[in-house]
Motif scaffolding. Structure first.
Motif, short mmCIF file in Angstrom:
data_model
loop_
_atom_site.label_atom_id
_atom_site.label_comp_id
_atom_site.label_asym_id
_atom_site.label_seq_id
_atom_site.Cartn_x
_atom_site.Cartn_y
_atom_site.Cartn_z
N UNK A 7 7.51 -3.53 -8.23
CA UNK A 7 6.16 -3.80 -7.69
C UNK A 7 6.26 -4.21 -6.21
N UNK A 8 7.22 -5.08 -5.89
CA UNK A 8 7.41 -5.52 -4.51
C UNK A 8 7.86 -4.36 -3.62
N UNK A 9 8.75 -3.51 -4.13
CA UNK A 9 9.20 -2.34 -3.35
C UNK A 9 8.04 -1.40 -3.07
N UNK A 10 7.24 -1.15 -4.08
CA UNK A 10 6.10 -0.24 -3.90
C UNK A 10 5.10 -0.82 -2.90
N UNK A 11 4.85 -2.12 -2.98
CA UNK A 11 3.94 -2.74 -2.01
C UNK A 11 4.52 -2.70 -0.60
N UNK A 12 5.83 -2.83 -0.48
CA UNK A 12 6.47 -2.73 0.84
C UNK A 12 6.32 -1.31 1.39
N UNK A 13 6.53 -0.33 0.54
CA UNK A 13 6.37 1.07 0.96
C UNK A 13 4.92 1.30 1.38
N UNK A 14 3.99 0.85 0.58
CA UNK A 14 2.57 1.01 0.90
C UNK A 14 2.23 0.28 2.20
N UNK A 15 2.79 -0.91 2.38
CA UNK A 15 2.53 -1.68 3.59
C UNK A 15 3.07 -1.00 4.84
N UNK A 16 4.11 -0.19 4.69
CA UNK A 16 4.63 0.57 5.82
C UNK A 16 3.69 1.69 6.24
N UNK A 17 2.86 2.12 5.32
CA UNK A 17 1.91 3.20 5.59
C UNK A 17 0.54 2.64 5.95
N UNK A 18 0.15 1.60 5.25
CA UNK A 18 -1.15 0.96 5.49
C UNK A 18 -0.90 -0.54 5.61
N UNK A 19 -0.64 -1.04 6.82
CA UNK A 19 -0.28 -2.45 7.00
C UNK A 19 -1.27 -3.44 6.40
N UNK A 20 -2.54 -3.06 6.32
CA UNK A 20 -3.52 -3.99 5.75
C UNK A 20 -3.25 -4.28 4.27
N UNK A 21 -2.49 -3.43 3.62
CA UNK A 21 -2.16 -3.63 2.20
C UNK A 21 -1.33 -4.90 2.01
N UNK A 22 -0.57 -5.30 3.07
CA UNK A 22 0.27 -6.49 2.98
C UNK A 22 -0.58 -7.76 2.93
N UNK A 23 -1.75 -7.68 3.50
CA UNK A 23 -2.59 -8.88 3.63
C UNK A 23 -3.62 -9.02 2.51
N UNK A 24 -3.82 -7.96 1.76
CA UNK A 24 -4.82 -7.99 0.71
C UNK A 24 -4.19 -8.32 -0.63
N UNK A 25 -4.98 -8.91 -1.49
CA UNK A 25 -4.57 -9.14 -2.86
C UNK A 25 -5.11 -7.95 -3.66
N UNK A 26 -4.30 -6.89 -3.72
CA UNK A 26 -4.76 -5.65 -4.35
C UNK A 26 -4.94 -5.82 -5.85
N UNK A 27 -6.02 -5.24 -6.35
CA UNK A 27 -6.22 -5.18 -7.80
C UNK A 27 -5.28 -4.09 -8.32
N UNK A 28 -4.31 -4.44 -9.15
CA UNK A 28 -3.31 -3.46 -9.57
C UNK A 28 -3.87 -2.31 -10.42
N UNK A 29 -5.07 -2.49 -10.94
CA UNK A 29 -5.66 -1.44 -11.77
C UNK A 29 -6.52 -0.47 -10.96
N UNK A 30 -6.96 -0.91 -9.80
CA UNK A 30 -7.85 -0.06 -8.99
C UNK A 30 -7.04 0.86 -8.08
N UNK A 31 -7.62 1.99 -7.79
CA UNK A 31 -7.01 2.97 -6.89
C UNK A 31 -6.76 2.35 -5.52
N UNK A 32 -5.62 2.72 -4.91
CA UNK A 32 -5.35 2.27 -3.54
C UNK A 32 -6.47 2.71 -2.61
N UNK A 33 -6.92 3.93 -2.81
CA UNK A 33 -7.93 4.49 -1.90
C UNK A 33 -9.26 3.75 -1.99
N UNK A 34 -9.53 3.09 -3.10
CA UNK A 34 -10.76 2.31 -3.22
C UNK A 34 -10.62 0.93 -2.57
#
Length: 82
Positions: A7-34
């Protein structure tokens, strides 16, 4: 690799593409795009980075299974060598 580590690796990968993902508390069930501002190219970059960094082959038909954090975690865990 544990589910938490993945989970941490995937969030790091996502954060490299969309830096705002690092700062948000993402709902793990909702689509990234939402939840964050990523377009189809960003999502493709995420899938490609997951493939390259984790060595998991991801056929194009399976891309939608990586659309949320939980979906990506479950998909990659099932594909990682045991």
């Amino acid at each position: 690799m544990t589910e938490t580590e993945l989970r941490e690796r995937l969030l790091a990968i996502l954060g490299g593409i969309a830096p705002e993902a690092r700062e948000l508390d993402l709902d793990p069930e909702q689509s990234f795009r939402d939840q964050i501002d990523i377009d189809s190219m960003d999502f493709l970059n995420f899938v490609t980075a997951v493939h390259k960094q984790l060595g998991v082959p991801i056929p194009e038909l399976d891309y939608p299974r990586l659309a949320s954090l939980n979906g990506a975690v479950h998909y990659v865990l099932a594909k990682l060598p045991g």
